[in-house]
Design a protein around this motif. Structure first.
Motif, PDB file in Angstrom:
ATOM      1  N   ASP A  31      94.001  48.637  38.900  1.00  0.00           N
ATOM      2  CA  ASP A  31      93.065  49.218  39.859  1.00  0.00           C
ATOM      3  C   ASP A  31      91.703  48.529  39.820  1.00  0.00           C
ATOM      4  O   ASP A  31      90.915  48.656  40.758  1.00  0.00           O
ATOM      5  N   SER A  32      91.417  47.829  38.752  1.00  0.00           N
ATOM      6  CA  SER A  32      90.137  47.144  38.649  1.00  0.00           C
ATOM      7  C   SER A  32      90.270  45.951  37.720  1.00  0.00           C
ATOM      8  O   SER A  32      91.261  45.820  36.999  1.00  0.00           O
ATOM      9  N   ARG A  56      93.885  46.670  46.675  1.00  0.00           N
ATOM     10  CA  ARG A  56      92.589  46.043  46.465  1.00  0.00           C
ATOM     11  C   ARG A  56      92.427  44.821  47.372  1.00  0.00           C
ATOM     12  O   ARG A  56      93.398  44.254  47.853  1.00  0.00           O
TER      13      ARG A  56
END
Length: 241
Positions: A31-32, A56
């Motif tokens: 997610d990041s 993303r």
């Protein structure tokens, strides 16, 4: 803003209708944080379907030629790739390669997803070709993991050489992140870089099911173009008797 408008409004719904994308292994995309997405390359559509299925934003290193066109078409192409967040790179010489590496490092230093095509160009015949070591250099210089991505069916929806798109079924497979930190400090060693990119290409072959060819796709394309431009052999005629 334009990136998300294209994805969800202007192009996304049509891409969903044409390709009915199926996704496997998306949980491997974090997610990041920075990550390199290493994809095979069958068609222009790869650069649309990969961002479509990933939650993303992805930044690709795009050919500088996309940003230098003239006229209305050149302006639109430049605007489109800029709006989509693509980074122009010049790949003509060694200095240009260094600039491309620096651009890739800036993207990853910012904690973004970087999309790369290790074959360097689209496959001329649907097979998987030898990877270039630029991706390996980026991975070794930054220590960022590599996620192999297999695009399947994009060449059916978007046949190479055709301006028409067709209905088909696109499958996008994500493999487990590949960690190359065991080679820390060895960036620039051509044998290590070749070992790294070969490992990536093996995973792409396994995921995609493509036949592997130990040649560069660009070289094969040049050979095909040269053969097509070669004038046909003249057939000698019999002398009149």
């Amino acid at each position: 803003m334009w990136y998300w408008l294209f994805k969800f409004i202007f192009m996304g719904p049509l891409l969903q209708l044409l390709g009915r994308p199926k996704v496997e292994g998306l949980e491997y995309v974090p997610d990041s944080g920075p990550m390199i997405l290493a994809s095979n390359h069958l068609a222009v559509a790869d650069s649309f379907y990969l961002p479509l299925v990933v939650h993303r934003r992805i930044t690709f290193l795009a050919k500088a030629e996309y940003f230098t066109g003239t006229g209305i078409k050149g302006w639109f192409t430049r605007w489109f790739y800029t709006a989509a967040g693509q980074v122009p790179i010049d790949r003509t010489d060694a200095d240009s390669a260094k600039d491309a590496l620096a651009a890739a490092q800036r993207v990853l230093d910012a904690g973004k997803l970087l999309g790369m095509y290790p074959e360097g160009t689209r496959s001329p015949d649907g097979r998987l070709y030898k990877g270039k070591t630029g991706l390996a250099r980026v991975a070794l210089e930054t220590g960022v993991p590599v996620i192999p991505v297999a695009m399947i069916g994009t060449d059916v929806v978007n046949p190479p050489g055709s301006k028409m798109w067709r209905f088909g079924r696109v499958t996008v497979k994500f493999g487990k992140p590949m960690d190359f930190t065991r080679f820390e400090g060895l960036a620039g060693n051509r044998f290590i870089e070749r070992a790294v990119i070969d490992e990536v290409m093996y995973e792409l072959m396994r995921l995609s099911g493509q036949e592997y060819v130990d040649l560069y796709a660009a070289d094969v394309k040049e050979q095909v173009e040269a053969a097509e431009q070669k004038p046909p052999a003249r057939i000698p005629t019999a002398a009149a008797g």
